[in-house]
Scaffold this active site. Sequence first.
Site, PDB file in Angstrom:
ATOM      1  N   TYR A 217       0.839  -1.203   0.000  1.00  0.00           N
ATOM      2  CA  TYR A 217       0.000   0.000   0.000  1.00  0.00           C
ATOM      3  C   TYR A 217       0.875   1.255   0.000  1.00  0.00           C
ATOM      4  O   TYR A 217       0.632   2.196  -0.764  1.00  0.00           O
ATOM      5  CB  TYR A 217      -0.920  -0.007   1.218  1.00  0.00           C
ATOM      6  CG  TYR A 217      -1.807   1.209   1.313  1.00  0.00           C
ATOM      7  CD1 TYR A 217      -2.952   1.310   0.540  1.00  0.00           C
ATOM      8  CD2 TYR A 217      -1.492   2.259   2.171  1.00  0.00           C
ATOM      9  CE1 TYR A 217      -3.772   2.423   0.618  1.00  0.00           C
ATOM     10  CE2 TYR A 217      -2.303   3.377   2.259  1.00  0.00           C
ATOM     11  CZ  TYR A 217      -3.437   3.451   1.483  1.00  0.00           C
ATOM     12  OH  TYR A 217      -4.233   4.569   1.562  1.00  0.00           O
ATOM     13  N   LYS A 221       1.270   4.266  -3.064  1.00  0.00           N
ATOM     14  CA  LYS A 221       1.111   5.700  -2.849  1.00  0.00           C
ATOM     15  C   LYS A 221       2.380   6.463  -3.244  1.00  0.00           C
ATOM     16  O   LYS A 221       2.308   7.588  -3.748  1.00  0.00           O
ATOM     17  CB  LYS A 221       0.749   5.970  -1.391  1.00  0.00           C
ATOM     18  CG  LYS A 221      -0.618   5.435  -0.996  1.00  0.00           C
ATOM     19  CD  LYS A 221      -1.722   5.995  -1.882  1.00  0.00           C
ATOM     20  CE  LYS A 221      -3.098   5.524  -1.487  1.00  0.00           C
ATOM     21  NZ  LYS A 221      -4.176   6.079  -2.337  1.00  0.00           N
TER      22      LYS A 221
END
Length: 350
Positions: A217, A221
């Site tokens: 994750y 980003k």
Amino acid sequence: MVGSKDMPPLTAPLMPNQFVRAQFCYKPVLPPPHTDLSGQVVIVTGSNMGLGFEISRQFLSYRLSRLIMAVRSLDKGKVAAAQLQRAYPQATIEVWKLDMSSPGSVRAFASRAETELPRLDVAVLNAGISPMHLTANQETGHEETIQVNYLSTMLLLALLLPILKSKSPEGIPGRAIFVSSVLATNAKLHGADAPHTPLLRYVSDFRTRAFDPMEQYCTSKLLGLMFLWKLADCVSADDVIVSAVEPGFVKGTGLARDARGATKIAVSLFGAATGRPVNDGASTILDAAINHGKESHGCFLMNFKIRSFVPSMYTAEGRERIDSLWEETMREPSFQDVPGILEQMKRAKQ
């Protein structure tokens, strides 16, 4: 105003220094009370629940005329739209299909926006995932977190740029905002510099290393911020203002809905103790869309202010990775016409 690129990188540790200040030391910065979005059209992806739903509600609260709720499940989207319609009966609220796992669905959505919308003022790319288990995307072969949070999000962003430019009122630039995270600071990319190992292939290849959902994750980003670094050079703030916004750690978003057992309990307890209310998280998006102008183009916004990018992006190695990622992304099959779109935007900028 100094942009994110020109700021010195933050040196304070993310945990606990930056996190504690962000979660407990900032109050929402709301749009001016007289803000009136009458006549405007806004797209919000992932808007049937959590942060996306609240972002939609807050836009409507400022008399937004037309909202496009872009969702994967039309049934769930219609339920959410009906709830908003009851609260804001004067607005036009539509539910459009958008599956961020599918580049084909992303393209179909952008084509529909080009065909059916006479006006488009703001696009908020909020949809994102954080799966607990390794899953390969059936269309592209990329790991699903990378596909949804990075590749499909940046593809949709690129496809919407000329639409935002041509369908916003003359003299008023359109706005494209994608939801980011300061957790990008925690992306490690260990081993990504092995010879002849493309970065995109590395972040989706787990044959020789374990899949870490949180690490993945964070990586997704970071890739988005790296893309923004280069994208800002292709787009004029007079045409479209593009920015990435960190809404903070927000409780009740459903991002960790795939968690099970002890992990789910831990996430719930941590969110209850430290999470921002969803209305505070959503207010960061409204702040970027309404309170900030051209000075925020190409910037990372956190806690209602323009902030520096992830420290690793300012190093020589980081800049090389940014250039490499950009070239790899432009070679992706689903991005086949994106270089041409960006070249047109760049020529208009000049």
